[in-house]
Design a protein around this motif. Sequence first.
Motif, PDB file in Angstrom:
ATOM      1  N   LEU A 106       1.345  -1.381  -0.531  1.00 29.38           N
ATOM      2  CA  LEU A 106       0.300   0.007  -0.041  1.00 29.38           C
ATOM      3  C   LEU A 106       1.481   0.841   0.818  1.00 29.38           C
ATOM      4  N   GLU A 110      -1.157   4.858   3.282  1.00 35.67           N
ATOM      5  CA  GLU A 110      -2.360   4.184   2.889  1.00 35.67           C
ATOM      6  C   GLU A 110      -2.706   3.104   3.883  1.00 35.67           C
ATOM      7  N   TYR A 234     -12.334   0.849   1.192  1.00 32.09           N
ATOM      8  CA  TYR A 234     -11.512   2.026   1.613  1.00 32.09           C
ATOM      9  C   TYR A 234     -10.170   2.371   0.509  1.00 32.09           C
ATOM     10  N   ASN A 235      -9.765   1.010   0.076  1.00 31.42           N
ATOM     11  CA  ASN A 235      -8.752   1.169  -0.889  1.00 31.42           C
ATOM     12  C   ASN A 235      -8.780  -0.037  -1.789  1.00 31.42           C
TER      13      ASN A 235
END
Length: 295
Positions: A106, A110, A234-235
């Motif tokens: 990430l 991020e 969220y990711n």
Amino acid sequence: MNTFTEYLIQRGLQQSTINDIQYRLEKYKKWCKRQRYHPQTIEYKAILRYIKYLKSKKHQPITINNQLHRIKIYFDYLIEQHIRTDNPLEDVKVRGEKRKILSNILSEEELEDLYYSFETENVNNDVYHKACAKRNKVITGLIVYQALDKTTLAALKLEHVQPYKGKIYVPSTGDNKSRTLELKPWQVIELLEYINEVRSMIQKRTSTNDDQLFPIKANFNTILFKITKLLKTYNAKVVNASHVRTSVICNWMKRHNIREVQQMCGHKYIGSTEKYKQDSLENLKEAIDKFHPLS
């Protein structure tokens, strides 16, 4: 004078790890006895002979390095007990160990987005669940900005937080050394609210009355599982808390020299930090992107 076993217990090691260290230490001591070396005062040149012996047994580099790592701990104990002044295995590592490729790292953007996206208000109207959400955001911040792992998070106490200095003291755990890390200003605000208002609610619900920063009766993995489950919304790249921590350290490696990162992570040995090197992989990718005829 503490015994070696007491020393290992004080370092917060699991019993299974202690057993493995003692098992490998006995193998080392038996070799020393056969070669007429004293296991406590052995010199660097003799250690190299021991490594040569391990190689002759056709052990893989990863197995040899695991063996050496356990004996390093023994030498650290001898230093603490003033039996010797140096660790002959400091920064010694057998080459050839296959390096794990770190993927899906990430970016800093991020990582920050994970923290800022963490919802604490629009959750279950129950006061306790809102309190847990605020606690979990504080924990997420300590992973995203300070790269703390499960063991360290569970070991934190109220006294370790220094909000008015904008710092947090991270105690030594297992193979990690203690260190003091900077807190982001927004972390300080969240921590103060958590300590002054939220923590007591959680203590009351869980019937805990200790000085742990994050009081919990269950295993700390329970908290991290819930945090990870939310972060994945969220990711989708998020795997688990360890993956987030790995991403933080890999990003540190781009901005700081390896010794600084070693200190920030609390790694006792530089080899533990070297695992997070990404330069060669990134350079290779850049070269492919730049020169490959299909790029």
